[in-house]
Structures are given as C-alpha cells and as structure tokens.
Design an enzyme around this catalytic site. Structure first.
Site, PDB file in Angstrom:
ATOM      1  CG  ASP A  53       1.467   2.649   1.839  1.00 48.52           C
ATOM      2  OD1 ASP A  53       2.386   2.308   1.073  1.00 48.52           O
ATOM      3  OD2 ASP A  53       0.713   1.833   2.412  1.00 48.52           O
ATOM      4  CG  ASP A  92       0.390   2.994  -2.109  1.00 51.75           C
ATOM      5  OD1 ASP A  92      -0.107   2.217  -2.951  1.00 51.75           O
ATOM      6  OD2 ASP A  92       1.578   2.948  -1.744  1.00 51.75           O
ATOM      7  CE  LYS A 122       1.303   0.806  -5.042  1.00 46.82           C
ATOM      8  NZ  LYS A 122       1.409   0.120  -3.732  1.00 46.82           N
ATOM      9  CD  GLU A 124       0.481  -2.954   0.573  1.00 45.31           C
ATOM     10  OE1 GLU A 124       0.460  -3.828   1.474  1.00 45.31           O
ATOM     11  OE2 GLU A 124       1.245  -1.977   0.602  1.00 45.31           O
ATOM     12  CD  GLU A 192       7.534  -3.706  -2.244  1.00 44.80           C
ATOM     13  OE1 GLU A 192       6.395  -3.209  -2.374  1.00 44.80           O
ATOM     14  OE2 GLU A 192       8.369  -3.299  -1.410  1.00 44.80           O
TER      15      GLU A 192
HETATM   16  O1  KIV Z   1       4.536   2.752  -1.084  1.00 50.73           O
HETATM   17  C1  KIV Z   1       5.264   2.650  -2.070  1.00 50.73           C
HETATM   18  O2  KIV Z   1       6.140   3.488  -2.335  1.00 50.73           O
HETATM   19  C2  KIV Z   1       5.078   1.496  -2.938  1.00 50.73           C
HETATM   20  C3  KIV Z   1       6.152   1.210  -3.937  1.00 50.73           C
HETATM   21  C4  KIV Z   1       7.331   0.674  -3.250  1.00 50.73           C
HETATM   22  C5  KIV Z   1       5.674   0.313  -5.003  1.00 50.73           C
HETATM   23  O3  KIV Z   1       4.106   0.815  -2.832  1.00 50.73           O
END
Ligand code: KIV
Length: 278
Positions: A53, A92, A122, A124, A192
């Site tokens: 994202d 994401d 993914k 968070e 991260e």
């Molecule tokens: O959104 C993204 O690109 C990420 C990476 C930085 C891991 O979550």
C-alpha cells in the site's frame, strides 16, 4: 478468477518459504505496482512480490498509506498479476479493510484473492484482535503475512516514521506479538524499522520467515520499495536504504534529450518516418 492473465503455478509457495527459513536460504522480495515493472522484477527471479500500500505514496501521491482504498489495491494487484504470472504475490490489505471485524476482513481478503489472482495478503499489527482476524482468514484458506515494527497505517499513533522497539518494554511487546502472529498462522512476517539485534532475536525465535526492511541483516529475507531501490525517488534517503541504481538521473537525461531533439527538429528523422511507397 476475473484477472485476464493465465496464472501459472508460482515459483514460490507457503511451504517453500518455510523450507527456505529452515535451510537458511534468504528470501528476496520487492514491491511492484504495474505491469512493466512487475515483469522486470519477475525476470530478476525474486521469491516474492509485494503489492504494497506504499503505492499510495509512490504511485498515487498521497502523503501516507491511510487514504488507499480496496479498489486501488485491487486495480494495481491485477496489473502486477498480468506482468508477473509466475511469481508468488502478496497484496497489502489497506487501512480499514481488516480492522473493523474479522468477518469484514474475510470478505475483503476473499475479494482480493478472487479478483486479482494474488496468493496471499498482508496486514499490519499484532494485537489480539489482529491475531483473531488472521485466524479467520487462515481458516478460509487465505495465506496471511504479518507486519510489525513501524506499521505505516498507524503513523499518527506512532508519532511519525521512526524506529520502533528501542525501549525494553516496546521490544518485549514486539517479541510477544511476533510469537502470537506465528501461532495465529501467519506464514511470514515483515519487520520494519526496528533495531537489527531485536530483528535477529525475533527471527531466531520463530519457525516462520521474517522479511526485513530497515531491520538489519539477520532477518530471513529482505524487501524494499522498488522505486527506492532503483533510485527513482531522489529525495528519500533513509539510513537503511541502499540505492541499487540511479534511475532518476537516467530518466531526466532521456527526457531532456527527447525535449531538445523535438524542439530542434532532430527527432523524428528519416529512419523513424514512413514513405508513401512501402
Ligand atoms: O507497503 C509496502 O510497500 C510495505 C513494505 C514497505 C514492506 O509494506
């Protein structure tokens, strides 16, 4: 599946990533957001592509990832799938697509898999509520990657884009959350912007692979935002970033040459022009 690309069996898989962790083989990941770069990244034979994202900032010009919508993620996910039909893709889940309830998250993640053809999502955070959501997605057969440390969707709560887990209590919380996400069923975990020693400790304590960004060399793999790695984003120079190219300078040179040649009547020449007589 409504994506127009015939997706072949990807080179990566959830069991393969676990095997790579066990065998100490580094997992190489990059982000991609469009068909052309996705093809280039696939040709470089990375193990995994993340449709991050981060596209909110690097493609759409938002000041954070918070405004990114499901429709925007799906739009770019489909493009990356077309460009990289053989690579394991993780997409994401954007802000508020999984935080409201586990049922809402399941509906949104299901939509992602059905409409884009990616293999995993993914999300968070590592609270009890996040772990419950992860369990719900896993029960439905959706592979989930976790993300701890600097979680950009919580940038306002964290007080900015800064290193996380430096204090003892915060480090302990991250260790516990990493363990909880593994137990909930995540197949991997992005770490991260956390101290390298802490990332090493977390990586050694888990059986699932950790993928680091600004988390030092002891993670089981690494990921970078593609445009940052290529040097397309000249103003962004955090300590963790290595620029593997200087594409900003190259692009500026090429664009300058195009503008001059058109202005001066040097392009197009006879070799770029058609005659009436073929
Ligand atoms: O959104 C993204 O690109 C990420 C990476 C930085 C891991 O979550």
């Amino acid at each position: 599946m409504s994506t127009e690309t015939q997706v072949r069996q990807p080179r990566g898989s959830v069991p393969r990533f676990l095997e790579m962790k066990r065998d100490g083989e580094k997992i190489v990941a990059l982000t991609a957001y469009d068909v052309l770069f996705a093809g280039l990244v696939e040709d470089a034979r990375v193990d995994l592509i993340l449709i991050g994202d981060s596209l909110g900032q690097v493609v759409l010009g938002y000041s954070s990832t918070i405004p990114v919508t499901m429709d925007e993620m799906i739009h770019h996910g489909k493009a990356v799938r077309r460009g990289a039909p053989e690579t394991f893709l993780v997409l994401d889940m954007p802000f508020l697509s999984y935080q409201v309830s586990a049922e809402d998250a399941l509906r949104n993640a299901g939509r992602v898999l059905k409409e884009t053809g990616v293999q995993a999502v993914k999300l968070e955070g590592g609270t009890a509520a996040t772990c419950k959501t992860v369990e719900t997605l896993i029960r439905a057969g959706i592979p989930v990657m976790g993300h701890l440390g600097l979680t950009p969707q919580s940038v306002h709560a964290l007080g900015g884009y800064r290193v996380q887990g430096r204090e003892k209590v915060a480090a302990e919380r991250l260790r516990a959350q990493a363990q909880a996400l593994e137990e909930a069923g995540c197949f991997g975990l992005v770490l991260e912007l956390i101290p390298a020693e802490l990332a090493g400790e977390i990586s050694r304590s888990l059986t699932i692979p950790t993928i680091g960004i600004g988390a030092g060399p002891e993670c089981d793999g690494q990921v970078l935002v593609l445009y940052d790695a290529l040097g397309l984003n000249p103003g962004f120079r955090p300590k963790f970033l290595k620029r593997f190219g200087e594409l900003d300078a190259e692009v500026r040179k090429a664009l300058g040459a195009y503008v001059s040649e058109v202005r001066e009547g040097r392009y197009p020449g006879p070799e770029h022009s058609f005659s009436r007589d073929p």
